[in-house]
Design a protein around this motif. Sequence first.
Motif, PDB file in Angstrom:
ATOM      1  N   GLY A   1      16.304  10.481   2.974  1.00  0.00           N
ATOM      2  CA  GLY A   1      15.851   9.095   3.002  1.00  0.00           C
ATOM      3  C   GLY A   1      14.496   8.938   2.353  1.00  0.00           C
ATOM      4  N   VAL A   2      13.587   8.299   3.053  1.00  0.00           N
ATOM      5  CA  VAL A   2      12.249   8.028   2.527  1.00  0.00           C
ATOM      6  C   VAL A   2      11.229   8.802   3.356  1.00  0.00           C
ATOM      7  CG1 VAL A   2      10.556   6.243   1.995  1.00  0.00           C
ATOM      8  CG2 VAL A   2      12.994   5.746   1.788  1.00  0.00           C
ATOM      9  N   GLY A   3      10.431   9.623   2.682  1.00  0.00           N
ATOM     10  CA  GLY A   3       9.415  10.416   3.367  1.00  0.00           C
ATOM     11  C   GLY A   3       8.058   9.749   3.376  1.00  0.00           C
ATOM     12  N   GLY A   4       7.926   8.648   2.656  1.00  0.00           N
ATOM     13  CA  GLY A   4       6.659   7.928   2.610  1.00  0.00           C
ATOM     14  C   GLY A   4       6.713   6.857   1.541  1.00  0.00           C
ATOM     15  N   ARG A   5       5.880   5.858   1.686  1.00  0.00           N
ATOM     16  CA  ARG A   5       5.790   4.786   0.694  1.00  0.00           C
ATOM     17  C   ARG A   5       4.331   4.398   0.505  1.00  0.00           C
ATOM     18  NH1 ARG A   5      10.620   2.174  -0.757  1.00  0.00           N
ATOM     19  NH2 ARG A   5      12.333   2.496   0.704  1.00  0.00           N
ATOM     20  N   GLY A   6       4.051   3.894  -0.677  1.00  0.00           N
ATOM     21  CA  GLY A   6       2.695   3.445  -0.931  1.00  0.00           C
ATOM     22  C   GLY A   6       2.453   3.219  -2.406  1.00  0.00           C
ATOM     23  N   GLU A   7       1.687   2.201  -2.705  1.00  0.00           N
ATOM     24  CA  GLU A   7       1.311   1.927  -4.081  1.00  0.00           C
ATOM     25  C   GLU A   7       0.353   3.003  -4.585  1.00  0.00           C
ATOM     26  OE1 GLU A   7       2.528  -0.537  -5.942  1.00  0.00           O
ATOM     27  OE2 GLU A   7       3.824  -1.042  -4.243  1.00  0.00           O
ATOM     28  N   PRO A   8       0.269   3.199  -5.898  1.00  0.00           N
ATOM     29  CA  PRO A   8      -0.699   4.162  -6.440  1.00  0.00           C
ATOM     30  C   PRO A   8      -2.113   3.853  -5.939  1.00  0.00           C
ATOM     31  CG  PRO A   8       0.801   3.427  -8.161  1.00  0.00           C
ATOM     32  CD  PRO A   8       1.085   2.570  -6.956  1.00  0.00           C
ATOM     33  N   GLY A   9      -2.777   4.859  -5.406  1.00  0.00           N
ATOM     34  CA  GLY A   9      -4.126   4.672  -4.888  1.00  0.00           C
ATOM     35  C   GLY A   9      -4.187   4.284  -3.423  1.00  0.00           C
ATOM     36  N   SER A  10      -3.052   4.052  -2.775  1.00  0.00           N
ATOM     37  CA  SER A  10      -3.044   3.744  -1.336  1.00  0.00           C
ATOM     38  C   SER A  10      -3.377   5.005  -0.549  1.00  0.00           C
ATOM     39  CB  SER A  10      -1.676   3.211  -0.924  1.00  0.00           C
ATOM     40  OG  SER A  10      -0.684   4.214  -1.106  1.00  0.00           O
ATOM     41  N   GLN A  11      -3.598   4.847   0.762  1.00  0.00           N
ATOM     42  CA  GLN A  11      -3.919   6.009   1.588  1.00  0.00           C
ATOM     43  C   GLN A  11      -2.809   7.047   1.525  1.00  0.00           C
ATOM     44  OE1 GLN A  11      -6.589   6.871   2.934  1.00  0.00           O
ATOM     45  NE2 GLN A  11      -7.839   5.049   3.198  1.00  0.00           N
TER      46      GLN A  11
END
Length: 203
Positions: free
Chosen positions: A82-92
């Motif tokens: 599935g998804v191990g993480g999400r975030g825009e470039p430069g997010s925490q």
Amino acid sequence: MTVDGSQERYVEGITKLLPAGERVQAVAKVRAGGGLTPAPPPQPTAPPASGGPGFLGVLLNVLSPNITFGRADSAVDWLFFGVGGRGEPGSQASLLHHALTVAAKGSGVRGIVLAVTDQRLLLGATAPVGLLANSAADERAQADIELLGSVPRTTATARFGRYRLNWKRLRIDFADGSWLSFHVSLADSGRPLREVAAALSAG
């Protein structure tokens, strides 16, 4: 502070990184969550190389449309994990996951350590050890932790549970909307992850 006995060696390593007055409240040796991960941080634009691409560069440019292993690997990761993480470039999440990726390169195996103090959430990596880590030097290396990144405690929340093939999964959400997940193997206790989640939930 109540820390699972199996994590005591990591408490020692994390404590060495803290300024006077900051106290450890929970520690867990973890694995990075499988599946799709956050976008990497923005990279500085490299200056164009002089002299043209050369024969090999032209050949690779011709072949590259037919190379699709990256997409196939991502599809397999998503299917099973599935998804191990999400975030825009430069997010925490982007910055911390990139730090993990960099730390994993090189020789030896490095453990990932999460810690919650009364002020921060910390992400660290143990010193590299061999594949069959059983010497006294390897044991000492487990307490030699490099700080990869940290965020103020008030900007992170966490929850523990099951997700697809990760039966003992910790998801950490950051105030900027990004998130990362971590887990332990089926053979390991999930108690350290619960302690991290509880410490972050305590505010």
